[in-house]
Design an enzyme around this catalytic site. Sequence first.
Site, PDB file in Angstrom:
ATOM      1  N   LYS A  24       0.750  -1.305  -0.105  1.00 44.16           N
ATOM      2  CA  LYS A  24      -0.017   0.038  -0.126  1.00 44.16           C
ATOM      3  C   LYS A  24       0.822   1.308   0.164  1.00 44.16           C
ATOM      4  CE  LYS A  24      -1.649   2.025   4.273  1.00 44.16           C
ATOM      5  NZ  LYS A  24      -1.438   3.196   4.144  1.00 44.16           N
ATOM      6  N   ASN A  25       2.006   1.083   0.858  1.00 41.50           N
ATOM      7  CA  ASN A  25       2.624   2.579   1.018  1.00 41.50           C
ATOM      8  C   ASN A  25       3.725   2.504   0.104  1.00 41.50           C
ATOM      9  OD1 ASN A  25       0.941   3.050   3.275  1.00 41.50           O
ATOM     10  ND2 ASN A  25       2.655   2.140   4.577  1.00 41.50           N
ATOM     11  N   ARG A  94      -4.758  11.272   3.792  1.00 40.70           N
ATOM     12  CA  ARG A  94      -3.532  12.160   3.891  1.00 40.70           C
ATOM     13  C   ARG A  94      -2.528  12.010   2.958  1.00 40.70           C
ATOM     14  NH1 ARG A  94       0.322  11.737   6.095  1.00 40.70           N
ATOM     15  NH2 ARG A  94       0.722  13.692   6.832  1.00 40.70           N
ATOM     16  N   CYS A 118      -4.328  12.894  12.131  1.00 42.62           N
ATOM     17  CA  CYS A 118      -5.248  11.430  12.103  1.00 42.62           C
ATOM     18  C   CYS A 118      -5.060  11.025  13.655  1.00 42.62           C
ATOM     19  CB  CYS A 118      -4.630  10.380  11.164  1.00 42.62           C
ATOM     20  SG  CYS A 118      -3.315   9.670  11.505  1.00 42.62           S
ATOM     21  N   ARG A 123       0.900  14.402  12.201  1.00 40.04           N
ATOM     22  CA  ARG A 123       1.064  13.854  10.973  1.00 40.04           C
ATOM     23  C   ARG A 123       1.531  15.327   9.908  1.00 40.04           C
ATOM     24  NH1 ARG A 123      -0.774   8.885   9.747  1.00 40.04           N
ATOM     25  NH2 ARG A 123       0.818   8.731   8.164  1.00 40.04           N
ATOM     26  N   ILE A 125       3.548  18.341   8.137  1.00 43.04           N
ATOM     27  CA  ILE A 125       4.260  18.184   6.465  1.00 43.04           C
ATOM     28  C   ILE A 125       5.446  19.276   6.677  1.00 43.04           C
ATOM     29  CG2 ILE A 125       2.382  17.320   5.345  1.00 43.04           C
ATOM     30  CD1 ILE A 125       1.971  19.955   4.284  1.00 43.04           C
ATOM     31  N   ASP A 126       5.707  19.815   7.660  1.00 44.18           N
ATOM     32  CA  ASP A 126       7.063  20.934   7.776  1.00 44.18           C
ATOM     33  C   ASP A 126       8.221  20.365   6.952  1.00 44.18           C
ATOM     34  OD1 ASP A 126       8.747  20.349  10.469  1.00 44.18           O
ATOM     35  OD2 ASP A 126       6.933  19.231   9.955  1.00 44.18           O
ATOM     36  N   ASP A 309       4.500   0.341  11.883  1.00 44.13           N
ATOM     37  CA  ASP A 309       3.531  -0.409  11.511  1.00 44.13           C
ATOM     38  C   ASP A 309       3.402  -1.612  12.033  1.00 44.13           C
ATOM     39  OD1 ASP A 309       3.580   1.264   8.213  1.00 44.13           O
ATOM     40  OD2 ASP A 309       2.999   2.145  10.277  1.00 44.13           O
ATOM     41  N   VAL A 331       7.973   7.030  16.796  1.00 46.29           N
ATOM     42  CA  VAL A 331       7.743   7.677  15.541  1.00 46.29           C
ATOM     43  C   VAL A 331       6.530   8.672  15.426  1.00 46.29           C
ATOM     44  CG1 VAL A 331       7.166   7.375  13.014  1.00 46.29           C
ATOM     45  CG2 VAL A 331       8.908   5.595  14.068  1.00 46.29           C
ATOM     46  N   ARG A 401      -8.762  -0.092   4.410  1.00 42.93           N
ATOM     47  CA  ARG A 401      -7.675   0.656   3.879  1.00 42.93           C
ATOM     48  C   ARG A 401      -6.604   0.176   3.432  1.00 42.93           C
ATOM     49  NH1 ARG A 401      -5.748   5.359   7.249  1.00 42.93           N
ATOM     50  NH2 ARG A 401      -4.580   5.519   5.378  1.00 42.93           N
TER      51      ARG A 401
HETATM   52  C1  EPZ Z   1       4.587   6.711   6.113  1.00 40.98           C
HETATM   53  O1  EPZ Z   1       3.872   7.846   6.748  1.00 40.98           O
HETATM   54  C2  EPZ Z   1       3.430   5.504   6.124  1.00 40.98           C
HETATM   55  N1  EPZ Z   1       2.257   5.946   5.208  1.00 40.98           N
HETATM   56  C3  EPZ Z   1       2.840   5.192   7.460  1.00 40.98           C
HETATM   57  O2  EPZ Z   1       2.284   4.242   7.491  1.00 40.98           O
HETATM   58  C4  EPZ Z   1       4.292   4.757   8.315  1.00 40.98           C
HETATM   59  O3  EPZ Z   1       4.108   4.478   9.666  1.00 40.98           O
HETATM   60  C5  EPZ Z   1       5.180   6.063   8.323  1.00 40.98           C
HETATM   61  O4  EPZ Z   1       5.738   6.353   6.887  1.00 40.98           O
HETATM   62  C6  EPZ Z   1       6.572   5.691   8.762  1.00 40.98           C
HETATM   63  O5  EPZ Z   1       7.016   4.569   8.271  1.00 40.98           O
HETATM   64  C7  EPZ Z   1       2.352   5.990   3.782  1.00 40.98           C
HETATM   65  O6  EPZ Z   1       3.253   5.718   3.252  1.00 40.98           O
HETATM   66  C8  EPZ Z   1       1.016   6.308   2.983  1.00 40.98           C
HETATM   67  P1  EPZ Z   1       6.783  10.152   8.197  1.00 40.98           P
HETATM   68  P2  EPZ Z   1       4.488   9.259   6.639  1.00 40.98           P
HETATM   69  O7  EPZ Z   1       6.545  11.155   7.355  1.00 40.98           O
HETATM   70  O8  EPZ Z   1       5.351   9.397   5.416  1.00 40.98           O
HETATM   71  C9  EPZ Z   1       6.597  13.343  11.517  1.00 40.98           C
HETATM   72  C10 EPZ Z   1       0.322   2.959   7.737  1.00 40.98           C
HETATM   73  O9  EPZ Z   1      -0.366   2.425   8.730  1.00 40.98           O
HETATM   74  N2  EPZ Z   1       6.641  14.092  10.530  1.00 40.98           N
HETATM   75  O10 EPZ Z   1       8.011   9.201   8.145  1.00 40.98           O
HETATM   76  O11 EPZ Z   1       3.487  10.250   6.991  1.00 40.98           O
HETATM   77  C11 EPZ Z   1       5.226  12.719  11.338  1.00 40.98           C
HETATM   78  O12 EPZ Z   1       4.273  13.222  12.179  1.00 40.98           O
HETATM   79  C12 EPZ Z   1       0.656   4.085   7.600  1.00 40.98           C
HETATM   80  O13 EPZ Z   1       0.339   2.034   6.562  1.00 40.98           O
HETATM   81  C13 EPZ Z   1       6.844  15.473  10.777  1.00 40.98           C
HETATM   82  O14 EPZ Z   1       6.922  15.891  12.014  1.00 40.98           O
HETATM   83  O15 EPZ Z   1       5.456   9.052   7.905  1.00 40.98           O
HETATM   84  C14 EPZ Z   1       5.567  11.274  12.200  1.00 40.98           C
HETATM   85  O16 EPZ Z   1       5.260  11.313  13.707  1.00 40.98           O
HETATM   86  C15 EPZ Z   1       0.474   4.856   9.267  1.00 40.98           C
HETATM   87  N3  EPZ Z   1       6.878  16.579   9.832  1.00 40.98           N
HETATM   88  C16 EPZ Z   1       6.975  11.016  11.856  1.00 40.98           C
HETATM   89  O17 EPZ Z   1       7.478  12.296  11.312  1.00 40.98           O
HETATM   90  C17 EPZ Z   1       7.111  16.301   8.236  1.00 40.98           C
HETATM   91  O18 EPZ Z   1       7.144  17.028   7.481  1.00 40.98           O
HETATM   92  C18 EPZ Z   1       7.204  10.067  10.604  1.00 40.98           C
HETATM   93  O19 EPZ Z   1       6.445  10.528   9.764  1.00 40.98           O
HETATM   94  C19 EPZ Z   1       6.838  14.765   8.046  1.00 40.98           C
HETATM   95  C20 EPZ Z   1       6.918  13.732   9.222  1.00 40.98           C
END
Ligand code: EPZ
Length: 422
Positions: A24-25, A94, A118, A123, A125-126, A309, A331, A401
């Site tokens: 999925k990811n 998202r 969520c 989550r 995106i900074d 995950d 995380v 999902r």
């Molecule tokens: C991806 O989310 C996956 N989702 C998540 O899977 C997975 O848990 C995560 O990577 C970590 O492996 C998809 O790929 C669709 P991150 P993502 O950016 O890209 C913080 C599932 O169950 N952060 O590595 O959103 C963020 O809030 C889902 O399949 C910032 O602060 O993960 C989080 O606490 C859940 N600022 C941490 O970093 C940012 O700009 C990790 O986020 C970006 C992220």
Amino acid sequence: MAEEVIIVQGNGVLAGDVTVSGAKNSALKLMAASLLGSGESVLRNVPLISDIGIMAEVLERLGATVVREGHSLRIDTAPVASCETPYELVTKMRASISVLGPLIGRFGRARVAMPGGCQIGARKIDMHLVGLEALGVRFEVDHGVLVAEAPDGLHGADVTLEFPSVGATENMLMAAVVAEGTTLIENAACEPEIADLAAMLNAMGAQVQGAGTPHIEVQGVSLGSMHPCDHATVGDRIEAGTFLVGGALTGGPVTVHGIDPAFLRMAIMKLEQMGAQVETGADWVRVSRTEPLRCTDIQTLPHPGFPTDLQAQFMLLAALADGTSVITENVFENRFMFAAELMRMGADITLDDHHALVRGVASLQGAPVSSTDLRAGAALVLAAIAAEGESRIHHLEHIDRGYEDYVGKLASLGADISRVSA
Ligand code: EPZ
């Protein structure tokens, strides 16, 4: 549509062979990447899950045509003329934010609704924005919509991510491939899905090296030289890990096919620490257990660390293990909601901020429970299979999902499970 529930009679049986769907990811981002080549790309091994349907809606709203043929998608992006992704789609999923990078790459601008948080965290995106700004993008927020412009075009840059964010790494990659000059992403995410995305981008004409390591180097190419491609998504390592936990939970043996064992090194190490036996082949992993589950400590970390995950799934193993396990979620801010549901089945868990103290109990009791997020829902179904008596799992939309035919796959492994209208 009337709510459906999963009903499980706890029989403690999961044994046999199961093949995982595509990741999925990865598939969601590969769909977004197709925007960088004008014409028809074919994606294979795409899972039949609701998130894929939402991403197809996002692409269609941009003007693309998306045709599903079994587990393949034909995506024609030639007609794409819009660079806007509306609020109602981003709030549905998202991960729609993954179109930001490719839209900027294709049009030099984008309007994408800001994603909300969520269940599991803010989550933010900074890091996506900081990384793209380094490539020449300017952002404004207009009533909840992120307005992106690259007034002087995209140019290469050396960027170090504060945290190896999967999404930030991917959005940067999908813009950097058509930026002028060289981009170096330091402290990049190393999840296998990043390497899968880079493989597709390179098949489209990009020049990405080092994907899957913390140091990714991109030689920008012209947008006009990018072309559609035919690419197969890698197997879903989290779905695979979920079934492997099921095999360790019940004793198995469960053999999961369609997955590269190298994607699951940490999970396999933890399964063995907890008393399971694991065998691996080129594209399969088998797990069984004959001795009692042993406790262990788990720290979730970016890949190759323990995957967040799989945290809920391993909390379930810990809940039935001899001794006490400490699980630390590093995380996400709020990813222990599963514990509350598991305690309703008799688990003994104490939560303290990012730590969960899990004291093993002899058995769990079936109960009505609610899925709070995708992975917690999948773990609750496994808990019901190991528990005594009947369980009813609600809020299946979370499971749908990310798990294709979860009930069917578990039933094929011997679970006494069905999905009915509530
Ligand atoms: C991806 O989310 C996956 N989702 C998540 O899977 C997975 O848990 C995560 O990577 C970590 O492996 C998809 O790929 C669709 P991150 P993502 O950016 O890209 C913080 C599932 O169950 N952060 O590595 O959103 C963020 O809030 C889902 O399949 C910032 O602060 O993960 C989080 O606490 C859940 N600022 C941490 O970093 C940012 O700009 C990790 O986020 C970006 C992220």
